[in-house]
Each structure stands twice: as structure tokens, then as C-alpha cells.
Design a protein around this motif. Structure first.
Motif, short mmCIF file in Angstrom:
data_model
loop_
_atom_site.label_atom_id
_atom_site.label_comp_id
_atom_site.label_asym_id
_atom_site.label_seq_id
_atom_site.Cartn_x
_atom_site.Cartn_y
_atom_site.Cartn_z
N GLU A 1 3.08 11.96 7.19
CA GLU A 1 2.62 12.52 8.47
C GLU A 1 2.80 11.57 9.64
OE1 GLU A 1 -1.36 13.69 7.71
OE2 GLU A 1 -0.82 15.67 6.92
N VAL A 2 3.05 10.30 9.34
CA VAL A 2 3.32 9.34 10.41
C VAL A 2 4.59 9.73 11.16
CG1 VAL A 2 3.87 6.93 10.92
CG2 VAL A 2 2.16 7.48 9.17
N LEU A 3 5.58 10.27 10.44
CA LEU A 3 6.86 10.65 11.06
C LEU A 3 7.14 12.15 11.00
CD1 LEU A 3 9.14 7.77 9.73
CD2 LEU A 3 8.19 8.01 12.02
N TRP A 4 6.55 12.85 10.01
CA TRP A 4 6.77 14.29 9.85
C TRP A 4 5.41 14.97 9.78
CZ3 TRP A 4 9.42 10.71 6.71
CH2 TRP A 4 10.77 10.59 6.97
N SER A 5 5.02 15.64 10.83
CA SER A 5 3.67 16.19 10.92
C SER A 5 3.52 17.55 10.24
CB SER A 5 3.26 16.32 12.39
OG SER A 5 4.16 17.18 13.09
N SER A 6 4.61 18.17 9.82
CA SER A 6 4.54 19.53 9.27
C SER A 6 3.89 19.59 7.90
CB SER A 6 5.95 20.13 9.18
OG SER A 6 6.72 19.44 8.21
N GLY A 7 3.88 18.46 7.18
CA GLY A 7 3.34 18.46 5.83
C GLY A 7 4.33 18.93 4.79
N GLU A 8 5.52 19.37 5.21
CA GLU A 8 6.57 19.80 4.29
C GLU A 8 7.37 18.60 3.81
OE1 GLU A 8 8.13 24.01 5.65
OE2 GLU A 8 8.12 22.63 7.34
N ASN B 1 9.44 12.43 14.36
CA ASN B 1 8.76 12.31 15.65
C ASN B 1 7.37 11.74 15.39
OD1 ASN B 1 7.90 12.43 18.26
ND2 ASN B 1 7.89 14.66 18.41
N GLY B 2 7.25 10.42 15.53
CA GLY B 2 5.97 9.78 15.26
C GLY B 2 6.11 8.28 15.24
N GLY B 3 5.14 7.60 14.64
CA GLY B 3 5.18 6.15 14.56
C GLY B 3 3.80 5.57 14.39
N ASP B 4 3.67 4.29 14.73
CA ASP B 4 2.38 3.60 14.61
C ASP B 4 2.04 2.94 15.95
OD1 ASP B 4 4.04 1.36 14.76
OD2 ASP B 4 3.97 0.99 12.61
N GLU B 5 1.12 1.99 15.90
CA GLU B 5 0.66 1.35 17.13
C GLU B 5 1.69 0.41 17.74
OE1 GLU B 5 -0.68 -0.96 13.54
OE2 GLU B 5 -0.76 1.12 14.23
N GLU B 6 2.78 0.15 17.04
CA GLU B 6 3.79 -0.78 17.54
C GLU B 6 5.08 -0.10 17.98
OE1 GLU B 6 4.46 -3.74 14.61
OE2 GLU B 6 2.45 -4.59 14.73
N VAL B 7 5.48 0.96 17.28
CA VAL B 7 6.76 1.59 17.59
C VAL B 7 6.69 3.07 17.27
CG1 VAL B 7 7.70 1.09 15.29
CG2 VAL B 7 9.27 1.46 17.21
N LEU C 1 1.25 11.28 -0.58
CA LEU C 1 2.54 11.29 0.11
C LEU C 1 2.43 11.97 1.48
CD1 LEU C 1 5.43 10.42 -0.17
CD2 LEU C 1 5.95 12.57 -1.33
N LYS C 2 1.59 13.00 1.60
CA LYS C 2 1.38 13.64 2.90
C LYS C 2 0.80 12.67 3.92
CE LYS C 2 0.84 18.55 1.79
NZ LYS C 2 -0.08 19.72 1.82
N THR C 3 -0.17 11.88 3.47
CA THR C 3 -0.77 10.90 4.37
C THR C 3 0.26 9.93 4.90
OG1 THR C 3 -2.88 11.06 3.20
CG2 THR C 3 -2.52 9.09 4.55
N LEU C 4 1.19 9.53 4.01
CA LEU C 4 2.24 8.60 4.41
C LEU C 4 3.27 9.26 5.31
CD1 LEU C 4 3.49 5.75 4.01
CD2 LEU C 4 4.72 6.69 2.05
N GLY D 1 0.79 -1.22 0.00
CA GLY D 1 0.00 0.00 0.00
C GLY D 1 0.83 1.27 0.00
N LEU D 2 2.05 1.20 -0.54
CA LEU D 2 2.96 2.35 -0.56
C LEU D 2 2.99 2.98 -1.95
CD1 LEU D 2 5.93 0.76 1.43
CD2 LEU D 2 4.21 2.35 2.31
N PRO D 3 3.28 4.28 -2.04
CA PRO D 3 3.40 4.93 -3.35
C PRO D 3 4.52 4.29 -4.18
CG PRO D 3 3.30 6.56 -1.58
CD PRO D 3 3.48 5.23 -0.93
N THR D 4 4.30 4.23 -5.48
CA THR D 4 5.31 3.65 -6.38
C THR D 4 5.96 4.70 -7.26
OG1 THR D 4 3.62 3.13 -8.03
CG2 THR D 4 4.14 1.43 -6.41
N SER D 5 5.59 5.96 -7.09
CA SER D 5 6.24 7.03 -7.84
C SER D 5 6.33 8.28 -6.98
CB SER D 5 5.48 7.34 -9.14
OG SER D 5 4.20 7.84 -8.86
N PHE D 6 7.38 9.06 -7.22
CA PHE D 6 7.62 10.27 -6.45
C PHE D 6 8.05 11.37 -7.42
CE2 PHE D 6 8.60 6.54 -3.99
CZ PHE D 6 7.95 6.75 -2.79
N THR D 7 7.59 12.59 -7.18
CA THR D 7 7.94 13.71 -8.03
C THR D 7 8.81 14.69 -7.24
OG1 THR D 7 5.88 13.50 -9.28
CG2 THR D 7 7.04 15.60 -9.43
#
Length: 437
Positions: free
Chosen positions: A112-119, A144-150, A107-110, A77-83
Motif C-alpha cells: 500500500e506504500v506504492l499501490w493503494s488499490s490492495g490488488e 504512486n506513493g512513498g515514505d517520509e523521504e521520497v 503483503l497489503k501493508t507493505l 522487517g520485510l516478508p521472506t515468503s510470497f505466494t
């Protein structure tokens, strides 16, 4: 003379006015040349747009994963292209650029798990001279972030260096800290991470040296008990050589690769359990057939989650080609200081060239082996393990074992399927191994 003076001033003014156009064209030509040079089994690069202006240009570049790598990212479920968006400034003798990821909603949705600024979490500053040499500075924002495990917390990371027009690169990296924390209070922390490298990419393989070091590493469990490692280091050296002695003129089939990989630490301290000092382990591969190695890597990279019989056959064929050309494997050095004394060991095994279809007959591999084995351990280790002491006593009668004030030493030469002691006695390698089981 007066007209000559005015003409010179006018000429200089014309050059000053027109030069940004010239450097802008040079920048675009260099960019297009780099795009054309990119060839990868897992990545495609495309110029989406190049809006060239007088003093600056705006460039949009798309990077897309391909093949099995793309399929893996899609399955996760990860992006396969980046600009990448780049602002290019046309200087007098250089072209500078600021490049960042285009932060699409996906990409922002992905991120934001570790970088909340959106930049963009990554920023690349580069300056390329009109002669093709580039200085670069890559920054990764603090996490600064993570998921339910780490959860992950880090300081910013930086990689800076230079690259010439031929792809030769020198770089340094630093990251003051990064910490992984689990739900039960366990933590894995790295402090003062530094690294460096010198070399170039050849067919997706780094040829040169890379160093990585963490001044302190700690692993803490939920109770607060911590194991610590001081000066954890990794040294990777890949060297290219040729059977004709000249890499620059050699044909691809004449190229050979040597890879030396050493992991080390100054101290490992597990409270009330063990303390180890001055650890060093080298895992080396010498004289690998370059063409066969690339083929094996390509086949392994393209394997599906459930490989077909045909894919496994192709993989086996590539492995046969690698062994048929001959190679050497080393565990060298292996050394560590323990409270009981120093442990020192070395192993080298060479597969001589000329053996075909090894995967169809592994038994034939033994006929092409030669090498050396050396193990030295403190006497306290031998005395504390009755089974080991008995095995060493059995080997002593064949001349493989010698004892001294500092410990017990085992030495053997390997010739085919035989182990040969310093005194000339021979026993099957299988028997030598069984005595330690």
C-alpha cells in the motif's frame, strides 16, 4: 463405410471431450518438472496445491527466501515468503494461465506504500504449448506513493517475450516514465524506458545480451536547476566459452566466462557547467574461470554483516582460484566529445595463469601482468592544468608522449611491473602512476 464414417466422428468427439484432461495432465507435468529444476542458494519453491479440473486448474505456489538473503529481509522487517495464485486454462494445443500475488494482510501493508488499490501489483499472463514453448506478458501496476523521504510516481511497466523448453528466452520491456521526488523539491525522472534481452539463465547468471535505454533522464534540485541526460543506455553481454572449444561437451572446470558491460549516453547537459556528447565506457572481464567465479560469488553472497575470519579466508581462497586461472580486464572503449575536443582512452590488463595465493602476496601479481595503455586528450586540457603539463613533459623524454594537432597522446605497454614506451624505454609502473598524482 458407413460404420467407418460414424466411428471417425465418434473418435473425433471422444478426443474433443477427453483432450482437456490430457492438456491438464501435461500442464501439471510441466509445472512439476519446473519446480524440480529450481535450484537456488537464496530461493526455495514449493507447490502448495494443484487443484486440477476438467477445463481449468487452480495452482498455489510458494516462494521462500533462504540463507543470508532471508536474514537480510527479516532484519529489514520485510516478508521472506510470497505466494502466487494461478488460474490455468486447458486449451487444445496450449495451456494458458493468469498468475498474481496472494495479497496477505502482511503483503497489503507493505504494498500500500506504492499501490493503494490492495490488488496484486504484478500480473503474469502466460501461454505454454504442449511442446513446452511459452509466451509471457508481465505487467507491473503504476506506482504512486512513498515514505517520509521520497515519493515515487510511475506509469505501468510491461515485460513480454517467449521462452522455449530449454530456457532460452527473448524479451522486451517498456516503462513510459518513473519519477522520484524528495521533500526539498528535488526530482529524479526517467522517461521512455525500454529494454530487451536474448539468452538464458545458467546457474543464476544470465548468458546472452541485455539492453536497457532511457530516452531522457533529468535530475532537478530544489532550486529548479536541472541536469539532463539524453539516450542513457546500458549494454550487458555475457558469453560462455570453453578451453576445449565446445561449451556443450566441456566439463565445468573447462568453462570460461566473458562479460562485456557498456554504459553510454548521447548528451549530458549541466547548465552553465559542462556539456558532454557521445559518451561510451566499456568495463569488460574476459576468460574468467567459471567454477572459481561461481565460488567467489557464492562466498560473497553468504557474508554476514560482520564477516568472521573464517568467512574472509574462504573469500580470499575463492579470489585466489579466480586469479590463478588467469583473466583479462579492459576499460574499452572510453570515449567522449567535449567542447575542447575528443577524449579517447583504452586499457587492458591480463593476469597470466599459474599464480597461486595472490591474496597472501599481492606483490607477486605484478610479475604476471601484461597489457596496454592508451590515452588521448585535447591539448586545451593539458595546457589548462599546469601540474599535468609538467608530468607529461617528464614522460615525454622517455617516449611515452606524442603531440599532434588534435591533442596529446600517451601510449605504454605493461610488462610485469614495468611500463614500456613505443621507443623501448622502461620505467616502473609505480613511477608512471606517481607522475599523475
Amino acid at each position: 463405410m458407413i460404420f467407418g464414417k460414424y466411428a471417425a466422428v465418434a473418435g473425433a468427439a471422444a478426443i474433443a471431450v477427453l483432450w482437456p484432461f490430457a492438456t491438464g495432465q501435461i500442464a501439471k507435468s510441466q509445472y512439476e518438472a519446473e519446480i524440480e529444476k529450481v535450484e537456488s542458494s537464496y530461493l526455495a519453491v514449493e507447490n502448495v496445491s494443484y487443484d486440477r479440473g476438467y477445463l481449468s486448474s487452480n495452482v498455489v505456489t510458494k516462494f521462500s527466501l533462504t540463507g543470508p538473503t532471508k536474514a537480510f529481509y527479516e532484519a529489514e522487517g520485510l516478508p521472506t515468503s510470497f505466494t502466487v495464485l494461478s488460474e490455468v486454462a486447458h486449451g487444445f494445443l496450449s495451456i494458458s494461465a493468469i498468475s498474481e500475488l496472494e495479497m496477505t494482510p502482511e503483503l497489503k501493508t507493505l504494498s500500500e506504500v506504492l499501490w493503494s488499490s490492495g490488488e496484486s501489483p504484478v500480473t503474469l499472463l502466460s501461454e505454454t504449448s504442449v511442446f513446452g514453448d511459452t509466451q509471457f506478458d508481465l505487467t507491473v501496476r503504476a506506482m504512486n506513493g512513498g515514505d517520509e523521504e521520497v515519493t515515487i510516481t510511475s506509469s505501468p511497466a510491461n515485460v513480454s517475450g517467449t521462452a522455449d523448453k530449454d530456457g532460452n528466452m527473448v524479451y522486451q520491456m517498456e516503462m513510459p516514465s518513473i519519477e522520484f521526488a524528495g521533500l526539498e523539491g528535488e526530482k529524479f525522472t526517467f522517461s521512455e524506458i525500454t529494454g530487451s534481452g536474448q539468452g538464458k539463465m545458467v546457474d543464476e547468471i544470465w548468458v546472452g545480451q541485455q539492453l536497457l535505454n532511457a530516452k531522457a533522464v533529468s535530475l532537478t534540485d530544489g532550486t529548479g536547476m536541472a541536469a539532463t541526460v539524453t539516450n542513457l543506455g546500458l549494454d550487458v553481454q555475457n558469453e560462455m566459452n570453453a578451453t576445449n572449444g565446445d561449451v556443450t561437451t566441456a566439463k565445468t572446470e573447462e568453462l570460461r566466462m566473458t562479460s562485456k558491460n557498456t554504459i553510454s549516453f548521447q548528451k549530458l547537459d549541466v547548465p552553465e557547467t559542462m556539456v558532454l556528447d557521445n559518451f561510451k565506457l566499456g568495463v569488460n572481464f574476459k576468460d574468467l574461470d567459471y567454477t572459481a567465479m561461481l565460488s567467489l560469488a557464492e562466498k560473497a553472497e553468504s557474508l554476514n554483516a560482520e564477516p568472521t575470519d573464517e568467512e574472509m579466508m574462504q573469500l580470499a581462497t575463492s579470489l585466489d582460484g579466480l586469479l590463478e586461472s588467469g583473466m583479462t580486464f579492459e576499460l574499452m572503449p572510453f570515449e567522449v566529445d567535449t567542447p575542447e575536443g575528443r577524449v579517447d582512452a583504452k586499457l587492458d590488463l591480463t593476469v597470466e595463469p599459474g599464480l597461486g595465493s595472490v591474496t597472501q602476496n599481492f606483490g607477486a601479481l605484478m610479475s604476471k601482468l601484461k597489457g596496454n595503455l592508451f590515452i588521448h586528450v585535447p591539448a586545451a586540457y593539458v595546457q589548462g592544468v599546469p601540474g599535468l603539463s609538467e608530468s607529461l613533459s617528464n614522460l615525454e623524454q622517455y617516449g611515452f608522449i606524442s603531440e599532434g594537432e588534435n591533442g596529446v597522446t600517451l601510449e605504454a605497454q605493461i610488462e610485469g611491473d614495468q611500463a614500456v614506451s613505443p621507443s623501448g624505454e622502461r620505467i616502473p609502473i609505480g613511477l608512471l602512476m606517481m607522475m599523475f598524482m
